[in-house]
Design an enzyme around this catalytic site. Structure first.
Site, PDB file in Angstrom:
ATOM      1  N   PRO A 107       0.825  -1.209   0.000  1.00  0.00           N
ATOM      2  CA  PRO A 107       0.000   0.000   0.000  1.00  0.00           C
ATOM      3  C   PRO A 107       0.860   1.260   0.000  1.00  0.00           C
ATOM      4  O   PRO A 107       1.941   1.283   0.588  1.00  0.00           O
ATOM      5  CB  PRO A 107      -0.824  -0.132   1.289  1.00  0.00           C
ATOM      6  CG  PRO A 107      -0.014  -1.030   2.167  1.00  0.00           C
ATOM      7  CD  PRO A 107       0.677  -1.978   1.248  1.00  0.00           C
ATOM      8  N   PHE A 108       0.384   2.286  -0.708  1.00  0.00           N
ATOM      9  CA  PHE A 108       1.064   3.586  -0.757  1.00  0.00           C
ATOM     10  C   PHE A 108       2.486   3.465  -1.311  1.00  0.00           C
ATOM     11  O   PHE A 108       3.383   4.203  -0.927  1.00  0.00           O
ATOM     12  CB  PHE A 108       1.083   4.240   0.634  1.00  0.00           C
ATOM     13  CG  PHE A 108      -0.263   4.260   1.302  1.00  0.00           C
ATOM     14  CD1 PHE A 108      -1.293   5.054   0.802  1.00  0.00           C
ATOM     15  CD2 PHE A 108      -0.528   3.450   2.398  1.00  0.00           C
ATOM     16  CE1 PHE A 108      -2.548   5.067   1.407  1.00  0.00           C
ATOM     17  CE2 PHE A 108      -1.765   3.456   3.000  1.00  0.00           C
ATOM     18  CZ  PHE A 108      -2.788   4.249   2.505  1.00  0.00           C
ATOM     19  N   ARG A 109       2.692   2.484  -2.204  1.00  0.00           N
ATOM     20  CA  ARG A 109       3.980   2.226  -2.840  1.00  0.00           C
ATOM     21  C   ARG A 109       5.067   1.817  -1.840  1.00  0.00           C
ATOM     22  O   ARG A 109       6.264   1.944  -2.128  1.00  0.00           O
ATOM     23  CB  ARG A 109       4.432   3.439  -3.669  1.00  0.00           C
ATOM     24  CG  ARG A 109       3.478   3.759  -4.818  1.00  0.00           C
ATOM     25  CD  ARG A 109       4.035   4.812  -5.741  1.00  0.00           C
ATOM     26  NE  ARG A 109       3.093   5.094  -6.830  1.00  0.00           N
ATOM     27  CZ  ARG A 109       3.005   4.404  -7.954  1.00  0.00           C
ATOM     28  NH1 ARG A 109       3.804   3.364  -8.144  1.00  0.00           N
ATOM     29  NH2 ARG A 109       2.131   4.733  -8.896  1.00  0.00           N
ATOM     30  N   LEU A 110       4.672   1.343  -0.703  1.00  0.00           N
ATOM     31  CA  LEU A 110       5.624   0.807   0.278  1.00  0.00           C
ATOM     32  C   LEU A 110       5.732  -0.695   0.052  1.00  0.00           C
ATOM     33  O   LEU A 110       5.223  -1.509   0.824  1.00  0.00           O
ATOM     34  CB  LEU A 110       5.167   1.151   1.700  1.00  0.00           C
ATOM     35  CG  LEU A 110       5.065   2.655   1.997  1.00  0.00           C
ATOM     36  CD1 LEU A 110       4.554   2.889   3.417  1.00  0.00           C
ATOM     37  CD2 LEU A 110       6.420   3.333   1.799  1.00  0.00           C
TER      38      LEU A 110
END
Length: 215
Positions: A189-192
């Site tokens: 999520p959120f490019r993590l």
């Protein structure tokens, strides 16, 4: 054979690599992921983007189909006289990425390349459809083609001369990539994202050292 033992850094984060990342052998994990993708990916879950370099060091990338994951290698087949075959003969190193949108995961591999043994290549060639076997004879891969009609005329000629049980062309066969580095990636999520890089050890055991990477 690939050792199941990994370096001390990898042991330290073994607990963190649970779920889809569980295990100390990245090749085995890649095989497990591919088996999952075969149930969810709509087309060619074994497609890889294969990178080679030409005489000037300029990269070439193209999609090919991965045909086998061995205990310590990845295998694909091609025309030795085509662009990729010539580049691999001159510079026997390659890299590829295998990405599955349905799973939101990818595998990156780098390593030296060698030709597959004739008996193994013969067995795979014999397993292909007759049309594909004849096509391997007819195509001068990567070289200029006058027209599609001329290609189909050559296929017809090959069909007439080679019959229904053609032998494997001497210019066609398999390559085996023996990885020295494998990266496993999963969307977060959120490019993590979750990323783990495995590097093969140089000791006699040839185990893997694992490290978590920033997204």
């Amino acid at each position: 054979m690939c050792s199941k033992v990994i370096g001390r850094k990898g042991v330290g984060m073994a607990a963190e690599r649970s779920g889809i990342f569980e295990g100390n052998d990245p090749i085995a994990i890649a095989q497990r992921w591919l088996s999952e993708a075969e149930k969810t990916e709509p087309e060619d879950p074994n497609a890889i983007a294969l990178a080679t370099v030409d005489a000037d060091g300029l990269p070439n990338v193209r999609m090919v189909l991965l045909k086998e994951i061995e205990a310590d290698a990845f295998v694909f087949y091609t025309n030795f006289e085509g662009k990729k075959g010539q580049e691999l003969a001159a510079h026997p190193r390659a890299a590829f990425v295998m990405h599955w949108k349905s799973l939101r995961r990818q595998v990156r591999v780098r390593g030296p390349v060698e030709r597959v043994e004739d008996a193994q290549a013969d067995a795979y060639y014999a397993s292909r459809s007759l049309q594909s076997r004849l096509g391997a004879w007819a195509s001068d891969q990567s070289r200029p083609l006058e027209s599609r009609a001329s290609l189909m005329a050559k296929v017809a000629k090959v069909t007439a001369t080679k019959g229904t049980s053609p032998a494997r062309p001497p210019f066609w066969g398999g390559f085996r990539i023996r990885p020295v580095e494998i990266e496993l990636w999963a969307d977060g999520p959120f490019r993590l994202h979750d990323r783990f890089r495995f590097v093969r050890g140089t000791d006699s055991q040839g185990g893997w050292t694992a490290a978590r990477l920033n997204p």
